[in-house]
Design a protein around this motif. Structure first.
Motif, PDB file in Angstrom:
ATOM      1  N   LEU A 297      48.974  63.308-100.346  1.00 32.09           N
ATOM      2  CA  LEU A 297      49.589  61.813 -99.878  1.00 32.09           C
ATOM      3  C   LEU A 297      51.124  61.947 -99.891  1.00 32.09           C
ATOM      4  CD1 LEU A 297      49.022  58.786 -99.577  1.00 32.09           C
ATOM      5  CD2 LEU A 297      48.870  58.774-102.326  1.00 32.09           C
ATOM      6  N   SER A 298      51.707  62.542-100.997  1.00 35.79           N
ATOM      7  CA  SER A 298      53.005  62.558-100.895  1.00 35.79           C
ATOM      8  C   SER A 298      53.655  62.895 -99.367  1.00 35.79           C
ATOM      9  CB  SER A 298      53.570  63.435-101.790  1.00 35.79           C
ATOM     10  OG  SER A 298      53.236  63.080-103.287  1.00 35.79           O
ATOM     11  N   ALA A 299      53.154  63.864 -98.790  1.00 36.96           N
ATOM     12  CA  ALA A 299      53.580  64.601 -97.642  1.00 36.96           C
ATOM     13  C   ALA A 299      53.467  63.596 -96.521  1.00 36.96           C
ATOM     14  CB  ALA A 299      52.952  65.504 -97.132  1.00 36.96           C
ATOM     15  N   TYR A 300      52.219  62.633 -96.520  1.00 41.10           N
ATOM     16  CA  TYR A 300      52.021  61.587 -95.728  1.00 41.10           C
ATOM     17  C   TYR A 300      53.002  60.347 -95.817  1.00 41.10           C
ATOM     18  CZ  TYR A 300      49.498  58.293 -92.528  1.00 41.10           C
ATOM     19  OH  TYR A 300      49.176  57.588 -91.636  1.00 41.10           O
ATOM     20  N   LEU A 301      53.239  60.086 -97.082  1.00 43.95           N
ATOM     21  CA  LEU A 301      54.118  58.911 -97.380  1.00 43.95           C
ATOM     22  C   LEU A 301      55.423  59.172 -96.755  1.00 43.95           C
ATOM     23  CD1 LEU A 301      52.760  57.875-100.757  1.00 43.95           C
ATOM     24  CD2 LEU A 301      52.388  56.548 -98.686  1.00 43.95           C
ATOM     25  N   ASP A 302      55.804  60.622 -96.830  1.00 43.01           N
ATOM     26  CA  ASP A 302      57.097  60.688 -96.479  1.00 43.01           C
ATOM     27  C   ASP A 302      57.156  60.745 -94.962  1.00 43.01           C
ATOM     28  OD1 ASP A 302      59.727  62.114 -97.356  1.00 43.01           O
ATOM     29  OD2 ASP A 302      59.314  63.877 -96.195  1.00 43.01           O
ATOM     30  N   GLU A 303      56.200  61.317 -94.407  1.00 41.51           N
ATOM     31  CA  GLU A 303      56.108  61.317 -92.675  1.00 41.51           C
ATOM     32  C   GLU A 303      56.184  59.608 -92.359  1.00 41.51           C
ATOM     33  OE1 GLU A 303      52.619  63.377 -91.603  1.00 41.51           O
ATOM     34  OE2 GLU A 303      53.344  65.129 -92.134  1.00 41.51           O
ATOM     35  N   LEU A 304      55.568  58.939 -93.074  1.00 44.60           N
ATOM     36  CA  LEU A 304      55.683  57.464 -92.725  1.00 44.60           C
ATOM     37  C   LEU A 304      57.117  56.849 -92.884  1.00 44.60           C
ATOM     38  CD1 LEU A 304      52.476  56.149 -94.735  1.00 44.60           C
ATOM     39  CD2 LEU A 304      52.941  55.993 -92.171  1.00 44.60           C
ATOM     40  N   ASN A 306      59.690  58.470 -92.694  1.00 41.60           N
ATOM     41  CA  ASN A 306      60.689  58.969 -91.673  1.00 41.60           C
ATOM     42  C   ASN A 306      60.418  58.879 -90.290  1.00 41.60           C
ATOM     43  OD1 ASN A 306      62.772  60.361 -93.280  1.00 41.60           O
ATOM     44  ND2 ASN A 306      61.025  61.534 -94.056  1.00 41.60           N
ATOM     45  N   SER A 307      59.095  58.118 -89.922  1.00 41.42           N
ATOM     46  CA  SER A 307      58.628  57.867 -88.511  1.00 41.42           C
ATOM     47  C   SER A 307      59.564  57.077 -88.045  1.00 41.42           C
ATOM     48  CB  SER A 307      57.205  57.304 -88.876  1.00 41.42           C
ATOM     49  OG  SER A 307      57.221  56.177 -89.228  1.00 41.42           O
ATOM     50  N   PRO A 308      59.465  57.077 -86.416  1.00 44.98           N
ATOM     51  CA  PRO A 308      60.644  56.189 -85.833  1.00 44.98           C
ATOM     52  C   PRO A 308      60.710  54.766 -86.078  1.00 44.98           C
ATOM     53  CG  PRO A 308      59.310  57.826 -84.324  1.00 44.98           C
ATOM     54  CD  PRO A 308      58.489  57.727 -85.690  1.00 44.98           C
ATOM     55  N   LYS A 309      61.801  54.411 -86.112  1.00 41.18           N
ATOM     56  CA  LYS A 309      62.117  52.772 -86.563  1.00 41.18           C
ATOM     57  C   LYS A 309      62.094  51.920 -85.448  1.00 41.18           C
ATOM     58  CE  LYS A 309      62.829  55.034 -90.673  1.00 41.18           C
ATOM     59  NZ  LYS A 309      62.599  56.302 -90.117  1.00 41.18           N
ATOM     60  N   ALA A 310      61.667  50.816 -85.790  1.00 43.42           N
ATOM     61  CA  ALA A 310      61.963  49.778 -84.635  1.00 43.42           C
ATOM     62  C   ALA A 310      63.265  49.355 -84.460  1.00 43.42           C
ATOM     63  CB  ALA A 310      61.148  48.316 -84.871  1.00 43.42           C
ATOM     64  N   GLU A 311      63.731  48.911 -83.301  1.00 43.37           N
ATOM     65  CA  GLU A 311      64.927  48.567 -82.687  1.00 43.37           C
ATOM     66  C   GLU A 311      65.585  47.512 -83.658  1.00 43.37           C
ATOM     67  OE1 GLU A 311      67.374  46.746 -79.030  1.00 43.37           O
ATOM     68  OE2 GLU A 311      65.261  47.183 -78.888  1.00 43.37           O
ATOM     69  N   GLY A 312      66.572  47.995 -84.240  1.00 48.50           N
ATOM     70  CA  GLY A 312      67.419  47.022 -85.444  1.00 48.50           C
ATOM     71  C   GLY A 312      67.139  47.090 -86.661  1.00 48.50           C
ATOM     72  N   LYS A 313      65.950  48.167 -86.962  1.00 52.42           N
ATOM     73  CA  LYS A 313      65.673  48.647 -88.208  1.00 52.42           C
ATOM     74  C   LYS A 313      65.914  50.069 -88.723  1.00 52.42           C
ATOM     75  CE  LYS A 313      63.658  44.411 -88.464  1.00 52.42           C
ATOM     76  NZ  LYS A 313      64.158  43.311 -89.122  1.00 52.42           N
ATOM     77  N   ASP A 314      66.388  50.026 -89.803  1.00 50.63           N
ATOM     78  CA  ASP A 314      66.914  51.343 -90.258  1.00 50.63           C
ATOM     79  C   ASP A 314      66.200  52.076 -91.388  1.00 50.63           C
ATOM     80  OD1 ASP A 314      67.443  49.949 -92.341  1.00 50.63           O
ATOM     81  OD2 ASP A 314      69.800  50.026 -92.306  1.00 50.63           O
ATOM     82  N   ARG A 315      64.997  51.444 -91.726  1.00 55.91           N
ATOM     83  CA  ARG A 315      64.204  51.849 -92.943  1.00 55.91           C
ATOM     84  C   ARG A 315      62.717  51.471 -92.790  1.00 55.91           C
ATOM     85  NH1 ARG A 315      66.371  52.947 -98.845  1.00 55.91           N
ATOM     86  NH2 ARG A 315      64.529  54.462 -99.750  1.00 55.91           N
TER      87      ARG A 315
END
Length: 375
Positions: A297-304, A306-315
């Protein structure tokens, strides 16, 4: 003056602990109730924190909450239990029930404990966090006074009926806690205190039309005049209203139905609370490698995150991450409390014979607030 005053966690804890003892609860019970309320404030869930103090005291005065009641186990197996709260304080009963579920799950790997004849128990996420803090998976549900209007209805039939799930992970646990209504009653109470209009798509009045008047909607709920808060998804199937309505029923199934308790539409009627709760705990060991599950789960949450951000969003946040950050910040810099809530706390302190300046400071004496509830 700002709409908020800042208090340290210690200041609020001292006030709440002593106030609940003045209500008639034991020291241990008072600390449990305070812990639940202040975790809500630390997490940034203002609707379920200190702003509920006066409501609890009023419920005690009306006889909805019985201070001296003790939870009773009325049915039990190695993996389950049914508890009758006898109208006791929801936080005390909830803590007792989740402790029992944790104890059983440690022995058998899984446990379900359900409660009937209780009262409002605060944030559902408090109880699932209890399990998570011990390396277990926790789930909790509760029904509440009817505030949710079913899809295509105009009368509140279900409560806010939250569902909370906690799961151990690093560096932050997965902590999900959400009502199955668009917002909670507590959110309406906060907006009413701030004299702010509700957002579109939150609530309807007794006519079945959407309303942005917090006071009007709250009056409809209290007087059971019709109207209430919409399910997650709003008012139409196109926007997913039926899904929020369905999840509200799931919470009802695991609180009032299997406990043979009171459904949301019949709670707080005739001088009885009747709120019901459900608690489920699983030990990850029953799925093989508990540490492996946690790491997965920890690995998957980290992938979430760090996944691509929507335009104008940084996190991208994972559930529970914001709460962990908020808790750290508020423990360091204090908790902002709405001035109307401080005014209620001041009036409550005076009613209970507590020294207002000692607990809340001189700043509390200069607040006008709304008309005192204790005159």
């Amino acid at each position: 003056m700002s709409n908020y005053l800042n208090y340290s966690y210690k200041e609020l804890k001292t006030f709440c602990d002593d106030a609940f003892e003045k209500f008639g609860f034991s020291k241990e019970e008072s600390e449990i109730i305070t812990d639940v309320l202040l975790l809500a404030d630390l997490f940034g869930i203002e609707s379920h924190g200190t702003q509920r103090l006066v409501r609890y005291h009023k419920d005690i005065a009306k006889g909805l909450i019985q201070v001296k009641a003790k939870p009773e186990v009325v049915f039990e197996t190695p993996v389950s239990a049914v508890i009758d709260a006898h109208d006791g304080m929801g936080q005390v009963v909830g803590h007792f029930a989740m402790k029992k579920a944790i104890e059983k799950a440690k022995q058998t790997g899984i446990a379900i404990v359900t409660v009937r004849n209780s009262t409002h128990y605060g944030i559902a996420g408090y109880y699932t966090k209890m399990a998570c803090d011990e390396g277990l998976i926790g789930i909790s549900t509760t029904n509440t006074t009817a505030i949710m209007v079913p899809t295509f209805g105009r009368k509140a039939m279900l409560g806010s009926n939250p569902i909370a799930i906690s799961f151990p992970a690093e560096p932050y646990p997965f902590l999900f806690d959400a009502s199955t209504t668009v917002v909670t009653r507590g959110k309406l109470e906060v907006y009413n205190k701030l004299d702010k209009p509700l957002h579109d798509g939150w609530a309807i009045d007794s006519t079945g039309n959407e309303s942005t008047d917090a006071e009007r909607v709250l009056t409809c709920i209290i007087n059971k005049e019709g109207g209430g808060i919409l399910p997650l998804g709003g008012s139409t199937e196109d926007s997913g209203s039926h899904k929020g309505y369905g999840w509200g029923m799931v919470a009802e199934l695991f609180s009032s139905i299997i406990s043979m308790g009171t459904t949301s539409d019949k709670t707080n009627v005739g001088g009885k609370g009747g709120i019901c709760h459900g608690f489920m705990v699983m030990d990850p060991k029953i799925f093989g490698d508990a540490e492996g599950v946690k790491n997965h789960l920890s690995a998957y949450l980290d992938e979430l995150r760090n996944s691509p951000k929507a335009e104008g969003k940084d996190r991208i946040y994972t559930h529970g991450e914001k709460e962990v950050f908020a808790m750290e910040e508020r423990m360091k810099n204090g908790i902002n409390v709405n001035v109307n809530t401080v005014a209620e706390m001041r009036d409550l302190a005076q009613y209970l014979g507590m020294d207002v300046v000692k607990y809340l400071g001189e700043k509390a004496m200069s607040i006008k607030g709304k008309e005192s509830l204790y005159k």
